[in-house]
Scaffold this active site. Structure first.
Site, PDB file in Angstrom:
ATOM      1  N   LYS A 151       0.865  -1.170   0.000  1.00  0.00           N
ATOM      2  CA  LYS A 151       0.000   0.000   0.000  1.00  0.00           C
ATOM      3  C   LYS A 151       0.905   1.223   0.000  1.00  0.00           C
ATOM      4  CE  LYS A 151      -3.607   1.823   2.838  1.00  0.00           C
ATOM      5  NZ  LYS A 151      -4.331   1.832   4.051  1.00  0.00           N
ATOM      6  N   PRO A 193       4.698   8.472   0.650  1.00  0.00           N
ATOM      7  CA  PRO A 193       4.755   7.729  -0.614  1.00  0.00           C
ATOM      8  C   PRO A 193       6.117   7.091  -0.879  1.00  0.00           C
ATOM      9  CG  PRO A 193       3.674   9.854  -0.934  1.00  0.00           C
ATOM     10  CD  PRO A 193       4.239   9.861   0.462  1.00  0.00           C
ATOM     11  N   SER A 194       6.093   5.990  -1.565  1.00  0.00           N
ATOM     12  CA  SER A 194       7.302   5.274  -2.022  1.00  0.00           C
ATOM     13  C   SER A 194       8.271   4.939  -0.900  1.00  0.00           C
ATOM     14  CB  SER A 194       8.033   6.078  -3.099  1.00  0.00           C
ATOM     15  OG  SER A 194       7.139   6.435  -4.109  1.00  0.00           O
ATOM     16  N   ARG A 195       7.741   4.714   0.268  1.00  0.00           N
ATOM     17  CA  ARG A 195       8.545   4.261   1.425  1.00  0.00           C
ATOM     18  C   ARG A 195       9.517   5.313   1.974  1.00  0.00           C
ATOM     19  NH1 ARG A 195       4.747   1.447   1.234  1.00  0.00           N
ATOM     20  NH2 ARG A 195       4.699  -0.804   1.026  1.00  0.00           N
ATOM     21  N   LEU A 196       9.339   6.594   1.571  1.00  0.00           N
ATOM     22  CA  LEU A 196      10.172   7.656   2.162  1.00  0.00           C
ATOM     23  C   LEU A 196       9.419   8.250   3.351  1.00  0.00           C
ATOM     24  CD1 LEU A 196      12.039   9.587  -0.696  1.00  0.00           C
ATOM     25  CD2 LEU A 196      12.918   7.956   0.972  1.00  0.00           C
TER      26      LEU A 196
END
Ligand code: FMN
Length: 217
Positions: free
Chosen positions: A15, A194-197
């Site tokens: 997710k 977002p994007s695991r940052l």
């Protein structure tokens, strides 16, 4: 696959997170303030659907074996985080050997996690009694009847014991039950991005003062 071998591959279960972000330019001086802001917002968002005050408590026994369980946060203040339990339970035995514990909140709808590390101690008997006496009679009877964490003969017998206590109306505060307060030495706020940052903000108690760190996700 044989009957005895079970495997569920969750590699594609992912997710992206984007509901909020930490404003690193405007960070409250103390973590309790930020906890209060996050807690109230989470409670508002989760109203009726979930228990915002459910938290994991991890303890370690004298050999270093760690165990976790969910309990309900019943109070928080600048002093720390309070929950109630049985003082003879497994967690209580762990705590009597090792007063270092960790708390964890995960609020899925907020995409937030709060990690608390600290030392734990019992609250006053007076306060424990006051809270115990405020609970519904059924809950008090259950606490009195249940030797928490012990192996029991049967659920039927436990229920009978509970009903007997309830009927007798002897629901006095027992000395084996009460509150603990966790006094934090570190509190980390995690906000999914977002994007695991992801955003991570950690408050660490340093000579009585809170120091702030930004951590890599
Ligand atoms: C949502 C939820 C709330 C719970 N709240 C409490 C609580 O406030 N106090 C408590 O002693 N146990 C609570 N429990 C039960 C604990 O998870 C655990 O089973 C119990 O405290 C015994 O743990 P122990 O054997 O490790 O000491 C709760 C469990 C759940 C799932």
């Amino acid at each position: 696959m044989s009957k005895n071998s079970l495997q569920n591959n969750l590699w594609n279960h992912r997710k992206d997170y984007s509901v909020d972000e930490i404003d690193f330019e405007h960070i409250p001086q103390n973590p309790y303030e930020l906890f209060d802001i996050w807690y109230k917002k989470a409670e508002e968002q989760m109203k009726g659907s979930s228990e915002t005050n459910a938290m994991s408590v991890s303890t370690a026994d004298k050999d270093g074996n760690v165990s976790s369980r969910i309990v309900l946060l019943k109070e928080y203040s600048n002093e720390g985080f309070v929950f109630f339990t049985n003082y003879l339970s497994r967690k209580a035995k762990n705590i009597s050997h090792n007063n270092k514990v960790a708390l964890l909140f995960f609020w899925e709808i907020m995409q937030q996690q709060i990690r608390i590390e600290g030392v734990i101690e019992k609250i006053s008997i007076e306060k424990s009694k006051e809270y115990f006496d405020s609970r519904p009679a059924e809950s008090r009877a259950s606490a009195l009847a249940s030797p928490q964490s012990e192996v029991i003969q049967s659920v039927k017998k436990l229920k009978e014991d509970r009903d007997k206590i309830l009927k007798s109306n002897r629901l006095d505060y027992p000395d084996f039950w009460g509150g603990y307060i966790v006094k934090p030495t570190a509190i980390e706020f995690w906000q999914g991005r977002p994007s695991r940052l992801h955003n991570r903000l950690k408050y660490v108690k340093d000579n009585g003062e809170w120091r702030v760190e930004i951590l890599a996700p």
